[in-house]
Design a protein around this motif. Sequence first.
Motif: not given
Lengths: 226, 226
Positions: B221-222, B225, B200-201, A196-198
């Motif tokens: 990747r997480v 971000l 952000v992740a 999930p991205l926000r």
Amino acid sequence: MPTLSPTRRTTVTRGADRAIRERDRMLALLGDALVAHLGVVVSRDGTSHPVVLPTAFAVDPDGPDADGTLYLHGSSGAGWLRSALASDVCVTVTELDGLVAARSAFHHSMNYRSAVIIGRPRLVDDPDERARALDLIIDHMIPGRATTLRASTRKELAATAVLAVPLREASMKERAGGPVDDPEDVGGTAWAGHIPLRRVALPPVTAPDAQGEAPADVRRRVEALA
Amino acid sequence: MPTLSPTRRTTVTRGADRAIRERDRMLALLGDALVAHLGVVVSRDGTSHPVVLPTAFAVDPDGPDADGTLYLHGSSGAGWLRSALASDVCVTVTELDGLVAARSAFHHSMNYRSAVIIGRPRLVDDPDERARALDLIIDHMIPGRATTLRASTRKELAATAVLAVPLREASMKERAGGPVDDPEDVGGTAWAGHIPLRRVALPPVTAPDAQGEAPADVRRRVEALA
């Protein structure tokens, strides 16, 4: 509940399972997103090509156009303005909600919400509608801020063009959740899922020539995106 | 350092102070952004209008086209594909970096980076270039992931169209920092400043039909971000 009224131009032809017809969900997306991408056709020297520019926007669900109005603004001297008024435009608003990691490259995807609005823009001349549209664009960035600002000057207003695009021809697509893998790929040891991205706001930065605490409207905006 | 080579179509005519000419900064933006907005001109029944669609993408700075190649992919049956191959397209990539709260409505703005690339797309036929482009698109979402996946099947490859857009005709704009207010508005009690925004992740979500920890590529990747 009112639904979107897609014409042939905005009927989703691929991935129709993702077409979300409820108007309320499109309005929610248009409320969340801060940037729109405006597509115009530029014709010059006998050829034409598309140009896509990022822009601020706001929506008035009860605006004067059928099904509501999307407002854009820009410099009254901007080159894209003449192109925008000479033909139909496309306004696309996208929020990226996540990255989808499947077992196969083919089923990798992104989670997103996207609205595509096509229409002939109207140059807003009426002073009251112009003022309201500009307030809506400010309040879309930072809700409640417009009423705290000094009135715009005649010179500022003359330098600003406001465009209205009817929300009539609109379609929406949405993807959410994890990957959909082929059955023969499931059951092995490969991991699959989504990230999930926000969007988040960091604490406000006071300008070097200003002082004091950020006002309530700015603090609320930061908290809403914390 | 190589610089962008704007033609008349991509020369920034408004806000030229924001035109960032260094090619490296455009490539950095294209590395950060996850979604592009593709603009095509759709001609039908004697009229034409723009359509703007969000899409995944990747860049090969050393690709076969002059100044490098931007790759897009989609279903080989997608309606926009025929339009994209029939004329020039515009690919716009935008990252929103902040909201700028000035003393006046007129000087409210957003901080952003945006690249506008115009060109005639090429349908990628060469199997090696197609495979490389599809790997780049996966690795752009989650770096390092492509090599961990099973090979794509013939059927999957046949269902996927890959387009290459040269990075030759490109322009970039960038705004950063706080508001630029009129001198007569500065010095009062009104606050001014900006709200930085970032993507952000959240922690990865394992699919219901999968198990185990997310692999290293997803975790990296997480973290990148976070």
